[in-house]
Enzyme design. Structure first.
Site, PDB file in Angstrom:
ATOM      1  N   CYS A  18       0.839  -1.193   0.000  1.00 33.40           N
ATOM      2  CA  CYS A  18       0.000   0.000   0.000  1.00 33.40           C
ATOM      3  C   CYS A  18       0.878   1.249   0.000  1.00 33.40           C
ATOM      4  O   CYS A  18       1.855   1.334   0.737  1.00 33.40           O
ATOM      5  CB  CYS A  18      -0.952   0.098   1.188  1.00 33.40           C
ATOM      6  SG  CYS A  18      -2.124  -1.250   1.269  1.00 33.40           S
TER       7      CYS A  18
ATOM      8  N   ARG B 241       4.042  -0.435  -4.665  1.00 33.40           N
ATOM      9  CA  ARG B 241       3.710  -0.975  -3.339  1.00 33.40           C
ATOM     10  C   ARG B 241       2.399  -1.742  -3.334  1.00 33.40           C
ATOM     11  O   ARG B 241       2.021  -2.332  -2.317  1.00 33.40           O
ATOM     12  CB  ARG B 241       3.621   0.162  -2.317  1.00 33.40           C
ATOM     13  CG  ARG B 241       4.873   0.985  -2.213  1.00 33.40           C
ATOM     14  CD  ARG B 241       4.695   2.096  -1.222  1.00 33.40           C
ATOM     15  NE  ARG B 241       4.676   1.590   0.132  1.00 33.40           N
ATOM     16  CZ  ARG B 241       5.731   1.427   0.894  1.00 33.40           C
ATOM     17  NH1 ARG B 241       6.917   1.748   0.433  1.00 33.40           N
ATOM     18  NH2 ARG B 241       5.637   0.960   2.097  1.00 33.40           N
TER      19      ARG B 241
ATOM     20  N   TRP C 204      -2.620  -2.762  -1.743  1.00 30.83           N
ATOM     21  CA  TRP C 204      -2.351  -4.188  -1.888  1.00 30.83           C
ATOM     22  C   TRP C 204      -3.271  -4.844  -0.861  1.00 30.83           C
ATOM     23  O   TRP C 204      -3.104  -4.654   0.338  1.00 30.83           O
ATOM     24  CB  TRP C 204      -0.883  -4.489  -1.597  1.00 30.83           C
ATOM     25  CG  TRP C 204      -0.494  -5.891  -1.906  1.00 30.83           C
ATOM     26  CD1 TRP C 204      -0.066  -6.378  -3.104  1.00 30.83           C
ATOM     27  CD2 TRP C 204      -0.477  -7.011  -1.001  1.00 30.83           C
ATOM     28  NE1 TRP C 204       0.210  -7.709  -3.015  1.00 30.83           N
ATOM     29  CE2 TRP C 204      -0.035  -8.129  -1.739  1.00 30.83           C
ATOM     30  CE3 TRP C 204      -0.802  -7.178   0.345  1.00 30.83           C
ATOM     31  CZ2 TRP C 204       0.102  -9.396  -1.173  1.00 30.83           C
ATOM     32  CZ3 TRP C 204      -0.670  -8.434   0.910  1.00 30.83           C
ATOM     33  CH2 TRP C 204      -0.228  -9.526   0.150  1.00 30.83           C
TER      34      TRP C 204
ATOM     35  N   ASN D 114      -1.809   2.154   5.556  1.00 32.24           N
ATOM     36  CA  ASN D 114      -0.961   1.053   5.099  1.00 32.24           C
ATOM     37  C   ASN D 114      -0.613   0.239   6.334  1.00 32.24           C
ATOM     38  O   ASN D 114      -0.081   0.785   7.299  1.00 32.24           O
ATOM     39  CB  ASN D 114       0.309   1.629   4.447  1.00 32.24           C
ATOM     40  CG  ASN D 114       1.381   0.573   4.241  1.00 32.24           C
ATOM     41  OD1 ASN D 114       1.071  -0.607   4.115  1.00 32.24           O
ATOM     42  ND2 ASN D 114       2.638   1.001   4.201  1.00 32.24           N
ATOM     43  N   GLY D 115      -0.937  -1.054   6.313  1.00 34.53           N
ATOM     44  CA  GLY D 115      -0.639  -1.906   7.465  1.00 34.53           C
ATOM     45  C   GLY D 115      -1.830  -2.800   7.760  1.00 34.53           C
ATOM     46  O   GLY D 115      -2.716  -2.958   6.919  1.00 34.53           O
TER      47      GLY D 115
ATOM     48  N   GLU E  73      17.404 -17.851  -7.795  1.00 33.94           N
ATOM     49  CA  GLU E  73      17.045 -16.479  -8.157  1.00 33.94           C
ATOM     50  C   GLU E  73      16.547 -16.420  -9.607  1.00 33.94           C
ATOM     51  O   GLU E  73      15.582 -15.709  -9.905  1.00 33.94           O
ATOM     52  CB  GLU E  73      18.263 -15.570  -7.915  1.00 33.94           C
ATOM     53  CG  GLU E  73      18.099 -14.120  -8.304  1.00 33.94           C
ATOM     54  CD  GLU E  73      16.945 -13.387  -7.616  1.00 33.94           C
ATOM     55  OE1 GLU E  73      16.368 -13.901  -6.648  1.00 33.94           O
ATOM     56  OE2 GLU E  73      16.613 -12.289  -8.096  1.00 33.94           O
TER      57      GLU E  73
ATOM     58  N   LYS F 197      12.830 -15.099 -10.563  1.00 31.60           N
ATOM     59  CA  LYS F 197      12.598 -13.990 -11.507  1.00 31.60           C
ATOM     60  C   LYS F 197      11.581 -14.399 -12.560  1.00 31.60           C
ATOM     61  O   LYS F 197      10.660 -13.675 -12.872  1.00 31.60           O
ATOM     62  CB  LYS F 197      13.889 -13.610 -12.226  1.00 31.60           C
ATOM     63  CG  LYS F 197      14.828 -12.566 -11.781  1.00 31.60           C
ATOM     64  CD  LYS F 197      14.418 -11.343 -11.115  1.00 31.60           C
ATOM     65  CE  LYS F 197      13.701 -11.502  -9.836  1.00 31.60           C
ATOM     66  NZ  LYS F 197      14.243 -11.127  -8.611  1.00 31.60           N
TER      67      LYS F 197
ATOM     68  N   GLU G 168       7.995 -14.849 -11.068  1.00 31.51           N
ATOM     69  CA  GLU G 168       7.416 -13.570 -10.627  1.00 31.51           C
ATOM     70  C   GLU G 168       6.816 -12.776 -11.778  1.00 31.51           C
ATOM     71  O   GLU G 168       5.734 -12.214 -11.654  1.00 31.51           O
ATOM     72  CB  GLU G 168       8.510 -12.678 -10.004  1.00 31.51           C
ATOM     73  CG  GLU G 168       8.825 -12.964  -8.567  1.00 31.51           C
ATOM     74  CD  GLU G 168       9.916 -12.033  -8.037  1.00 31.51           C
ATOM     75  OE1 GLU G 168       9.757 -11.543  -6.924  1.00 31.51           O
ATOM     76  OE2 GLU G 168      10.931 -11.800  -8.734  1.00 31.51           O
TER      77      GLU G 168
ATOM     78  N   HIS H 111      16.881 -36.525  -7.223  1.00 33.30           N
ATOM     79  CA  HIS H 111      16.020 -36.939  -6.105  1.00 33.30           C
ATOM     80  C   HIS H 111      14.595 -36.423  -6.265  1.00 33.30           C
ATOM     81  O   HIS H 111      13.881 -36.285  -5.282  1.00 33.30           O
ATOM     82  CB  HIS H 111      16.621 -36.442  -4.787  1.00 33.30           C
ATOM     83  CG  HIS H 111      17.973 -37.004  -4.513  1.00 33.30           C
ATOM     84  ND1 HIS H 111      18.186 -38.341  -4.252  1.00 33.30           N
ATOM     85  CD2 HIS H 111      19.191 -36.420  -4.522  1.00 33.30           C
ATOM     86  CE1 HIS H 111      19.484 -38.543  -4.076  1.00 33.30           C
ATOM     87  NE2 HIS H 111      20.115 -37.403  -4.242  1.00 33.30           N
TER      88      HIS H 111
ATOM     89  N   LYS I 221       6.282  -4.594  -3.903  1.00 34.02           N
ATOM     90  CA  LYS I 221       7.723  -4.503  -3.714  1.00 34.02           C
ATOM     91  C   LYS I 221       8.109  -4.393  -2.250  1.00 34.02           C
ATOM     92  O   LYS I 221       9.163  -4.843  -1.837  1.00 34.02           O
ATOM     93  CB  LYS I 221       8.262  -3.295  -4.473  1.00 34.02           C
ATOM     94  CG  LYS I 221       9.767  -3.252  -4.464  1.00 34.02           C
ATOM     95  CD  LYS I 221      10.328  -2.630  -5.687  1.00 34.02           C
ATOM     96  CE  LYS I 221      11.818  -2.847  -5.764  1.00 34.02           C
ATOM     97  NZ  LYS I 221      12.172  -4.217  -6.113  1.00 34.02           N
TER      98      LYS I 221
HETATM   99  C1  G6P Z   1       8.959  -8.762  -2.043  1.00 30.67           C
HETATM  100  C2  G6P Z   1       9.583  -8.250  -3.327  1.00 30.67           C
HETATM  101  C3  G6P Z   1      10.880  -9.002  -3.597  1.00 30.67           C
HETATM  102  C4  G6P Z   1      11.823  -8.883  -2.415  1.00 30.67           C
HETATM  103  C5  G6P Z   1      11.156  -9.317  -1.106  1.00 30.67           C
HETATM  104  C6  G6P Z   1      11.982  -8.931   0.100  1.00 30.67           C
HETATM  105  O1  G6P Z   1       8.524 -10.058  -2.215  1.00 30.67           O
HETATM  106  O2  G6P Z   1       8.685  -8.401  -4.407  1.00 30.67           O
HETATM  107  O3  G6P Z   1      11.507  -8.474  -4.761  1.00 30.67           O
HETATM  108  O4  G6P Z   1      12.949  -9.672  -2.634  1.00 30.67           O
HETATM  109  O5  G6P Z   1       9.887  -8.678  -0.955  1.00 30.67           O
HETATM  110  O6  G6P Z   1      12.008  -7.531   0.194  1.00 30.67           O
HETATM  111  P1  G6P Z   1      13.182  -6.680   0.796  1.00 30.67           P
HETATM  112  O7  G6P Z   1      12.762  -5.259   0.521  1.00 30.67           O
HETATM  113  O8  G6P Z   1      13.233  -6.990   2.254  1.00 30.67           O
HETATM  114  O9  G6P Z   1      14.436  -7.040   0.094  1.00 30.67           O
END
Ligand code: G6P
Length: 613
Positions: A2, A27, A73, A99-100, A486, A490, A493, A509, A608
């Site tokens: 948010c 956000r 969000w 937000n929260g 990673e 990516k 996502e 396995h 994010k």
């Molecule tokens: C969310 C974001 C990710 C990020 C994760 C941790 O899921 O979409 O890209 O890696 O949060 O966030 P931070 O800000 O703590 O790295």
């Protein structure tokens, strides 16, 4: 999670609020809304993105010098028009954005229902608007005191902004657990409120980051900050380091692509001025100031979420190799709810791009209570994680706006490499010469990434071949096992293709059962002590007709006849290879997602900055 933005001053509020919401859209983008105060309180809100909100507002009269907006969000209640913020109090006098999460909202709502309140949404936020009005009327308190008294009843996290039709000279904002920054405008009585500084930077560089439990009250053109217990606080006014250019796409089609291409610079910025390679010396304040503590640590625990957790996994190899320390890497969300055994000579390293991730903050808090030292590795300056840390180092990658993390990851790995080398030096586990060699190679990384980025056209062609795949497997060993994780993260996502990362040897396995001619397998096979073993794993995939895309070191032609595609990347030492090997995987995800018509900067359901647990 948010985004909130607010304005009071002489300018028109609506354009400031809308522009701010666009900056904060990373956000959350389930719904958006604005409240404008100009005699009456006008609210426009809708499901969907800020663009939908603009459409809804259309040609309506939006003139007002006080306003606020929200991009959501969804936590409580589905993302529909009714649940969009702002929310109103019973009489319609107060409007609130939040937000929260108000954890005890059900109990509060129950009490309010009994007192005759009627609600028009399923949200926890609306309960807060009603509660403040209820307290104001029943306890005959001023607006600011009613906000304070109400917040005392709240369990949970919040950043809120409140406007009142009956108090048009007021704006009240408060935070606990969720971030909130106040910008101080150049004119008397001009203030900006936002979840982060990005909506504020083009109007003023003077900001105050509210601390947990603080309330900012703007009344008759003056702002005072109070604690929840009514004690006046002295605000710490900071100068913003952000500039506007960093917040624009700069000619790139997407922020994600811009951020991928920024990596030669962001990696350089993350180590610039922090060491002298020929002499193997460090210039890092955190290492100098905490040398005694860091020298004597007995164990490292790395915590983070998502991509930051992956950076922690790379660092596990770095700290074991360089500093010879036992290392554990933990998901912050799990760690915080276990009963971990921690000692005062443990170093907990909290890794975060945003500095606001609720689970990481809670895990840090737990670690501090159990007497461990907490070191923060964070990108966003002034955010909550650095403020909670005992020591730390910023990653200096610059604002990362694409929801999928790219440059923040490589900057985290770079800073963690320096920390591992620094602690190795303090502990005497590496010779100065060995440290100096790694530093020299680190200085070559930006140029090598520049070269790796030239693979872009090749990866576009590859993406065309694989964009319709339904599954992907990513394999790597050692330092490149986290790179495989990673790479898979990516892809899933932003393209919504199911992808899994695995340690190459573990494939047999389980995941090997999935391999057939339809299954693309990305294997990181750059030069390392495990190279031959990785080649054996490739053979196992090929024997089951899987299609292999191998990332190999430049000049290695030996796999050309075995695999389906080869991506040659510049060679470096194994410990630094994640920095380079990540690049083609980022590009592959990006192009596949674009070809599938996905919104790469704002993938569905994600946000994010995850300020709820
Ligand atoms: C969310 C974001 C990710 C990020 C994760 C941790 O899921 O979409 O890209 O890696 O949060 O966030 P931070 O800000 O703590 O790295």
């Amino acid at each position: 999670m948010c985004g909130i933005v607010g304005y009071i001053g002489k300018r028109e509020a609506y354009p400031i609020v809308i522009k701010g919401l666009k900056r904060l859209e990373y956000r959350g983008y389930d719904s958006a809304g604005v409240a404008l105060l100009n005699g009456d309180m006008r609210i426009y809100k809708t499901k969907g993105k800020v663009a939908n909100l603009e459409e809804l507002v259309g040609k309506s009269d939006v003139s007002a010098h006080i306003g606020m907006g929200h991009t959501r969000w969804a936590t409580h209640g589905e993302p529909n028009d009714a649940n969009a913020h702002p929310h109103l109090s019973d009489s319609g006098d107060l409007s609130i954005i939040h937000n929260g999460i108000i954890e005890n909202y059900a109990t509060l709502k129950e009490g309010l229902l009994q007192r005759g309140h009627k609600f028009s949404s399923d949200t926890d936020t609306e309960v807060l608007a009603h509660l403040i009005e209820d307290v104001m009327q029943n306890a005959k308190l001023s607006l600011a005191d009613a906000v304070r008294a109400s917040l005392k009843q709240v369990v949970g996290a919040y950043a809120i902004v409140i406007l009142s039709k009956n108090h048009p000279e007021h704006v009240i904002a408060a935070r606990k657990g969720s971030p909130l920054v106040v910008g101080i405008g150049s004119d008397r009585g001009e203030y900006f409120f936002a979840s982060d500084a990005t909506p504020i930077v083009e109007y003023t560089k003077k900001v105050v980051y509210l601390k947990d439990g603080e309330i900012a009250i703007v009344e008759n053109q003056e702002m005072i900050i109070k604690s929840i217990d009514n004690v006046v606080q002295v605000p710490y006014v900071q100068e913003l380091e952000l500039n506007l250019e960093q917040l624009e796409k700069g000619g790139y089609e997407h922020f994600m692509l811009k951020e991928i291409y920024e990596q030669p610079k962001s990696i350089f910025d993350s180590y610039r001025g922090r060491f002298d390679a020929p002499t193997g010396t460090f210039h890092m304040r955190s290492l100098e100031e905490h040398a005694d503590k860091l020298k004597d640590i007995k164990r490292l625990i790395l915590i983070g979420c998502g991509t930051s957790w992956h950076a922690g996994l790379v660092a596990e190899y770095l700290f074991e190799d360089f500093a010879r320390l036992p290392v554990e890497v933990e998901y912050a969300s799990e760690f915080r709810y276990r009963n971990p055994v921690l000692y005062s000579d443990d170093l907990v390293v909290a890794i975060s791009q945003s500095g606001e991730t609720a689970d990481t903050l809670a895990a840090m808090d737990l670690s501090k209570r159990k007497s461990a030292t907490v070191f923060g590795v964070c990108n966003v300056v002034g955010s909550s994680i650095p403020r909670l840390s005992d020591a730390g180092a910023y990653t200096h990658a610059g604002p990362e706006i694409g929801v999928a993390s790219t440059k923040a990851f490589t900057a985290q790995v770079t800073v963690l490499t320096l920390l591992a080398l620094g602690i190795a030096k303090l502990r005497g586990t590496m010779s100065i010469q060995a440290i100096s060699e790694v530093m020299k190679e680190l200085e070559q990384i930006p140029a090598k990434i520049e070269k790796a980025l030239k693979l872009n056209d090749e990866i576009v062609e590859l993406s065309k071949l694989y964009k319709d795949s339904r599954n992907f497997l990513y394999l790597g060993r050692g330092y490149n096992f986290p790179v495989a994780l990673e790479g898979a993260l990516k892809l899933k996502e932003i393209s919504y293709i199911h992808a899994e990362g695995y340690p190459a040897a573990e494939m047999k396995h389980g995941p090997i059962a999935l391999i057939d001619a339809e299954m693309p397998v990305v294997v990181i096979a750059t030069n390392s002590e495990h190279y031959e073993k990785v080649v054996s794993n490739i053979q196992e995939v090929k024997a089951r007709k899987g299609r292999v895309i191998a990332v190999v070191s430049e000049g290695n032609k030996t796999l050309n006849s075995l695999v389906d595609h080869v991506i040659e990347v510049p060679e470096t030492i194994e410990a630094l290879s994640p920095l380079i090997n990540t690049i083609p995987l980022q590009l592959l995800s990006y192009h596949i997602a674009v070809m599938r018509g996905c919104n790469v900067d704002q993938p569905r359901n994600l946000a994010k900055s995850v300020t709820v647990e």
